[in-house]
Write a protein that holds these residues in place. Structure first.
Motif, PDB file in Angstrom:
ATOM      1  N   ALA A 105      39.728  64.395  51.789  1.00 21.91           N
ATOM      2  CA  ALA A 105      40.317  65.428  52.644  1.00 21.91           C
ATOM      3  C   ALA A 105      41.724  65.070  53.112  1.00 21.91           C
ATOM      4  CB  ALA A 105      39.419  65.678  53.855  1.00 21.91           C
ATOM      5  N   SER A 106      42.206  63.876  52.773  1.00 20.72           N
ATOM      6  CA  SER A 106      43.547  63.487  53.202  1.00 20.72           C
ATOM      7  C   SER A 106      44.045  62.332  52.336  1.00 20.72           C
ATOM      8  CB  SER A 106      43.553  63.060  54.680  1.00 20.72           C
ATOM      9  OG  SER A 106      42.733  61.904  54.855  1.00 20.72           O
ATOM     10  N   GLY A 107      45.329  62.032  52.489  1.00 21.36           N
ATOM     11  CA  GLY A 107      45.918  60.847  51.903  1.00 21.36           C
ATOM     12  C   GLY A 107      45.721  60.678  50.414  1.00 21.36           C
ATOM     13  N   LYS A 124      43.076  63.017  48.701  1.00 16.52           N
ATOM     14  CA  LYS A 124      43.550  64.382  48.488  1.00 16.52           C
ATOM     15  C   LYS A 124      44.514  64.434  47.313  1.00 16.52           C
ATOM     16  CE  LYS A 124      45.852  68.269  50.761  1.00 16.52           C
ATOM     17  NZ  LYS A 124      46.467  68.785  52.021  1.00 16.52           N
ATOM     18  N   THR A 171      43.893  66.582  43.930  1.00 14.37           N
ATOM     19  CA  THR A 171      44.902  67.562  43.531  1.00 14.37           C
ATOM     20  C   THR A 171      45.350  67.326  42.102  1.00 14.37           C
ATOM     21  OG1 THR A 171      45.668  67.764  45.818  1.00 14.37           O
ATOM     22  CG2 THR A 171      47.171  68.506  44.093  1.00 14.37           C
ATOM     23  N   ASP A 177      33.936  64.304  51.905  1.00 13.54           N
ATOM     24  CA  ASP A 177      34.571  63.691  53.066  1.00 13.54           C
ATOM     25  C   ASP A 177      33.591  63.712  54.231  1.00 13.54           C
ATOM     26  OD1 ASP A 177      37.634  62.896  53.730  1.00 13.54           O
ATOM     27  OD2 ASP A 177      36.646  63.659  55.543  1.00 13.54           O
ATOM     28  N   LYS A 187      37.210  69.813  56.941  1.00 13.92           N
ATOM     29  CA  LYS A 187      38.456  69.393  56.294  1.00 13.92           C
ATOM     30  C   LYS A 187      38.294  69.369  54.773  1.00 13.92           C
ATOM     31  CE  LYS A 187      40.264  66.658  60.152  1.00 13.92           C
ATOM     32  NZ  LYS A 187      40.646  65.296  60.638  1.00 13.92           N
ATOM     33  N   VAL A 204      40.586  71.588  52.082  1.00 15.41           N
ATOM     34  CA  VAL A 204      41.319  71.064  50.921  1.00 15.41           C
ATOM     35  C   VAL A 204      40.864  71.769  49.645  1.00 15.41           C
ATOM     36  CG1 VAL A 204      41.692  69.022  49.482  1.00 15.41           C
ATOM     37  CG2 VAL A 204      41.800  68.835  51.982  1.00 15.41           C
ATOM     38  N   GLU A 227      42.576  74.955  49.372  1.00 13.74           N
ATOM     39  CA  GLU A 227      43.968  74.770  48.947  1.00 13.74           C
ATOM     40  C   GLU A 227      44.079  74.659  47.434  1.00 13.74           C
ATOM     41  OE1 GLU A 227      46.269  71.672  50.785  1.00 13.74           O
ATOM     42  OE2 GLU A 227      45.191  71.888  52.685  1.00 13.74           O
ATOM     43  N   GLY A 273      51.634  59.841  54.257  1.00  5.52           N
ATOM     44  CA  GLY A 273      50.501  60.707  53.966  1.00  5.52           C
ATOM     45  C   GLY A 273      49.150  60.045  54.085  1.00  5.52           C
ATOM     46  N   SER A 274      49.087  58.818  54.590  1.00  6.03           N
ATOM     47  CA  SER A 274      47.824  58.092  54.638  1.00  6.03           C
ATOM     48  C   SER A 274      47.098  58.329  55.952  1.00  6.03           C
ATOM     49  CB  SER A 274      48.083  56.590  54.469  1.00  6.03           C
ATOM     50  OG  SER A 274      46.935  55.848  54.795  1.00  6.03           O
ATOM     51  N   GLY A 275      45.830  58.732  55.856  1.00  8.93           N
ATOM     52  CA  GLY A 275      45.017  58.888  57.049  1.00  8.93           C
ATOM     53  C   GLY A 275      44.752  57.553  57.719  1.00  8.93           C
TER      54      GLY A 275
END
Length: 680
Positions: free
Chosen positions: A430-432, A435, A439, A452, A457, A461, A464, A606-608
């Motif tokens: 969901a992040s970093g 993600k 993608t 996640d 979250k 994603v 998106e 961009g890292s959680g």
């Protein structure tokens, strides 16, 4: 093509209106048209044109770019050169010589129907209610009974120029008629205005549906068989998840497929009925249906309480029998110039009490195949309620399935993307870094499961990245085995299975030996060392059951081999992950499963993890400002570059391509060159 032409605008409105309601036609099924005038850009004079949905488009989402545009005078002049049904395929190639300008989309086989019928607006649709009458044993008599002389029966004829001539003659000889029922196929309606054509189409569809409701016999599929009723939802879906990898294996013997699961009420009712075997054996009728579902499904005709283990044990024999039956079908009808057999695996698998599994080279195709078989079930229900279901003959189905024009359509499809037909399960996505990995994999054609701890979250994603044909979000606490199993079950129900596992979930605490508590140590190891173990263990079972090989990738760290200060718990668990790569590579290789790792340097942007306090802790350790931490990491590398999430994602993608088909047990540094972390 002039997109502002009011005729085009109204045609698109009507097409979207009809196509957005699946009671009117299935996805990508049917076509609509309008005749009108526009200016010839060469002469500046008005010219009469036909705008018609092009080959492969979908009415519900049709845009002006999806229309074929033809000169009406030239198209209608083809009636004088038509050589007859034995050479009908030549007429489709001749359509290219009737195009106006660049012509827009490729004209479909149904173009003649629209151009030759003397009406300004024509709709050809595949509604379940209309096809039910079209496939009834006494369909011609039913057409008269339901519609009087307002709708005229047309005996089955393969789509093409002659069918267009037939319908044009009906329109000419029956001025009171507003449309036709096409035997075994669908409906065609027309009107002097776009609104009239749409109203006529809807009237035929609604009148047929109402007649079936008012006059159909109860239990059209026969009485429900004892022991074949649907299982309770939780039990049903758990059994479906257990079966899914094994069913995907047999659907993918010739070519890897993505799956889709459906347990809607119409499907479960059909599977419980006494007529299941007989009706399934007859196959679908509408060409749009069987081109996506194959001529018949594979039926696992066992009681609902049959254990998953017993069903799995029966699959090899059932699959072998299905393949032999399909090969026999091909050999019965193939001629010297027929295309080669395209594959003998089922596209639809039916399991009483559980549901339907449908397959295709991508998720959308798998989902649409399932939707089309639901259409076929609805058609069978209607036909059996009024009469008996009699689809077009097997020989006619073969003529369509292995038609040279269908083969040409297949060849026009774009080449598949590198990861097409592969399903990725990415933890901490969901992040970093996670993600970015999800993608990149989605952009290369993979279906992606965003796993996640935070479901909201994860779903955000996934949204998106695209529709649920591309990505889904699931909740996954990787430190809890039941949670991992539940997340993987969601994955296999969404896409049929998994192929590519990325162990990325993580967190970090930067503390010295004396500051690190037992709780800190356990937390780090529960999420990364134990979490990776649990995900790999449970995912590997699915990979082995599928028999399609696969990839497991660990996002480890340069810290797995580099001893930095104040990092005991994090670095130790990363070393654990790194050795899991080697151990699993050695153990899973016999199943064609590759296991590799990525060793990034610190990824700040961009890292959680870094945003959650790790960055501040590491900056303090190295005596720099937190905002300068990325620059600090970059300046100590050989290449002098900062590592960002996309760099890690690129490495994951590369490892999962065929270029690395002979590589397992590898750790790839993505650290811009940290000599102390060179893998030895």
């Amino acid at each position: 093509m002039t997109t502002t032409n009011p005729t085009v605008t109204e045609l698109i409105r009507r097409s979207n209106s009809l196509g957005s309601d699946r009671r009117n036609t299935n996805f990508a099924g049917g076509n609509t048209s309008a005749k009108g005038s526009d200016l010839d850009p060469v002469t500046g004079e008005k010219v009469e044109l036909l705008w018609v949905k092009g080959s492969g488009g979908d009415l519900g989402t049709l845009t002006p770019e999806g229309l074929a545009v033809l000169r009406l005078d030239r198209l209608q002049a083809m009636t004088g050169t038509y050589p007859g049904v034995d050479r009908e395929d030549e007429m489709v190639a001749a359509f290219d010589y009737t195009l106006h300008g660049k012509g827009g989309a490729a004209p479909s086989i149904d173009t003649a129907m629209h151009g030759l019928v003397d009406a300004a607006h024509v709709d050809h649709l595949h509604p379940d209610s209309g096809i039910a009458i079209a496939t009834a044993a006494d369909g011609e008599e039913l057409t008269k009974k339901v519609f009087g002389d307002t709708v005229v029966w047309v005996p089955w004829r393969r789509p093409g120029f002659q069918l267009g001539l037939d319908i044009a003659a009906i329109r000419r000889d029956n001025p009171q008629a507003i449309g036709t029922i096409l035997g075994g196929h669908g409906i065609t309606a027309w009107g002097d205005t776009s609104a009239e054509s749409e109203a006529n189409s809807r009237w035929i569809i609604d009148t047929a549906a109402q007649y079936i409701d008012d006059n159909g016999r109860p239990e059209p599929f026969g009485t429900a068989r004892p022991g074949y009723a649907a299982l309770p939802e939780s039990e049903r879906r758990a059994k479906a998840a257990a079966l899914a990898p094994h069913l995907r294996a047999i659907a993918s013997a010739d070519r890897t497929m993505v799956g889709h699961f459906t347990d809607s009420e119409p499907v479960l009712e059909f599977l419980a009925g006494q007529k299941l075997g007989a009706l399934a054996e007859l196959g679908t009728s509408c060409p749009d249906h069987f081109l996506r579902t194959k001529v018949k499904p594979l039926v696992i005709d066992l009681p609902a309480n049959t254990s998953a283990e017993d069903i799995i044990a029966a699959l090899p024999d059932l699959h072998a029998a299905y393949r032999e039956d399909y090969r026999s079908y091909y050999e019965r009808h193939a001629e010297s110039d027929s295309p080669a057999m395209r594959g003998a695996d089922p596209a639809i698998i039916l399991v009483p009490g559980v549901g339907m599994f449908s397959y295709g080279p991508d998720k959308q195709t798998a989902r649409v195949a399932g939707e089309f078989y639901v259409n076929a079930i609805n058609v069978m229900r209607g036909a059996e309620a009024l009469s008996s279901y009699v689809p077009i003959s097997e020989a006619e189905k073969f003529r369509i399935e292995y038609w040279a024009l269908e083969e040409a359509k297949l060849k026009r499809r774009p080449a598949p993307q590198p990861l097409a037909s592969r399903v990725a399960f990415v933890t901490g996505a969901a992040s970093g870094i996670g993600k970015a990995i999800a993608t990149r994999l989605a952009s290369e054609g993979a279906c992606v499961v965003i796993a996640d701890l935070d479901r909201d979250k994860a779903e955000a994603v996934a949204t998106e990245l695209g529709s649920t044909d591309v990505a889904v979000g699931v909740a996954a606490d990787v430190s809890d085995e039941s949670g991992v199993q539940a997340a993987l079950a969601e994955a296999v129900l969404a896409f049929g299975g998994v192929d590519l596992i990325v162990n990325n979930a993580g967190l970090s605490l930067s503390k010295s030996l004396f500051e690190t508590t037992e709780k800190d140590w356990d937390l780090q190891h529960d999420v990364m060392a134990k979490g990776s173990f649990l995900v790999s263990k449970n995912a590997a079972r699915i990979l082995v059951d599928q028999g399609l090989g696969g990839d497991i990738v660990y996002i480890s760290s340069k810290n797995s081999v580099f001893a930095g200060p104040n990092n005991i718990a994090y670095s130790a668990t990363k070393a654990d992950q790194a050795h899991q790569v080697r151990l699993l590579a050695a153990e899973l290789g016999e199943h064609g499963i590759r296991v590799n790792g990525i060793n990034p340097d610190g990824v700040v942007r961009g890292s959680g993890i870094f945003a959650g306090g790790w960055g501040a802790q590491r900056a303090k350790t190295y005596g720099v400002e937190e905002k300068d931490l990325g620059k600090f990491y970059a300046q100590r590398t050989i290449l002098g570059r900062e590592v960002v999430p996309e760099n890690v994602a690129n490495a994951v993608y590369a490892l999962c391509t065929d270029d690395f088909s002979h590589t397992t047990g590898l750790h790839v540094p993505v650290d811009a060159g940290v000599a102390a972390a060179f893998v030895r």
